[in-house]
Design a protein around this motif. Sequence first.
Motif, PDB file in Angstrom:
ATOM      1  N   GLY A 176      33.088  25.732  45.560  1.00  0.00           N
ATOM      2  CA  GLY A 176      34.337  25.622  46.319  1.00  0.00           C
ATOM      3  C   GLY A 176      35.488  26.363  45.692  1.00  0.00           C
ATOM      4  O   GLY A 176      36.554  26.471  46.291  1.00  0.00           O
ATOM      5  N   LYS A 177      35.295  26.910  44.507  1.00  0.00           N
ATOM      6  CA  LYS A 177      36.339  27.676  43.839  1.00  0.00           C
ATOM      7  C   LYS A 177      36.233  29.144  44.216  1.00  0.00           C
ATOM      8  O   LYS A 177      35.183  29.611  44.646  1.00  0.00           O
ATOM      9  N   MET A 178      37.327  29.838  44.029  1.00  0.00           N
ATOM     10  CA  MET A 178      37.367  31.271  44.299  1.00  0.00           C
ATOM     11  C   MET A 178      37.351  32.024  42.965  1.00  0.00           C
ATOM     12  O   MET A 178      37.916  31.557  41.987  1.00  0.00           O
ATOM     13  N   GLU A 179      36.674  33.186  42.971  1.00  0.00           N
ATOM     14  CA  GLU A 179      36.615  34.054  41.792  1.00  0.00           C
ATOM     15  C   GLU A 179      36.994  35.465  42.203  1.00  0.00           C
ATOM     16  O   GLU A 179      36.865  35.831  43.361  1.00  0.00           O
ATOM     17  N   GLY A 180      37.409  36.259  41.227  1.00  0.00           N
ATOM     18  CA  GLY A 180      37.694  37.664  41.471  1.00  0.00           C
ATOM     19  C   GLY A 180      39.160  37.910  41.735  1.00  0.00           C
ATOM     20  O   GLY A 180      39.977  36.986  41.752  1.00  0.00           O
ATOM     21  N   GLU A 181      39.437  39.180  41.938  1.00  0.00           N
ATOM     22  CA  GLU A 181      40.818  39.599  42.175  1.00  0.00           C
ATOM     23  C   GLU A 181      40.912  40.397  43.472  1.00  0.00           C
ATOM     24  O   GLU A 181      40.001  41.153  43.825  1.00  0.00           O
ATOM     25  N   GLY A 182      42.011  40.267  44.163  1.00  0.00           N
ATOM     26  CA  GLY A 182      42.279  41.066  45.357  1.00  0.00           C
ATOM     27  C   GLY A 182      41.187  40.969  46.399  1.00  0.00           C
ATOM     28  O   GLY A 182      40.756  39.886  46.783  1.00  0.00           O
TER      29      GLY A 182
END
Length: 79
Positions: A12-18
Amino acid sequence: MMSYKLQEDDLGKMEGEGRQRNYTHIRWADNVEPLWKQLEDKNGLLIPEVRASLPNSILDCLPDLKDIHTNFSVFLQAV
């Protein structure tokens, strides 16, 4: 491939950029796919081992598809 773990706490978490930002389970599948392609597992023999390393909450959500146990592409898409 089995060492690339998806932890229950990270779901449920978000990873990465842009534009590369995505949910952890999707990034897991995106990272595992090239490894699978290198191994050329055309019959899905590695699927049971990979499934064993996934959190139960992911496994509980996987649909009961015809090829999910024999086709790694179908398996990764389901994840």
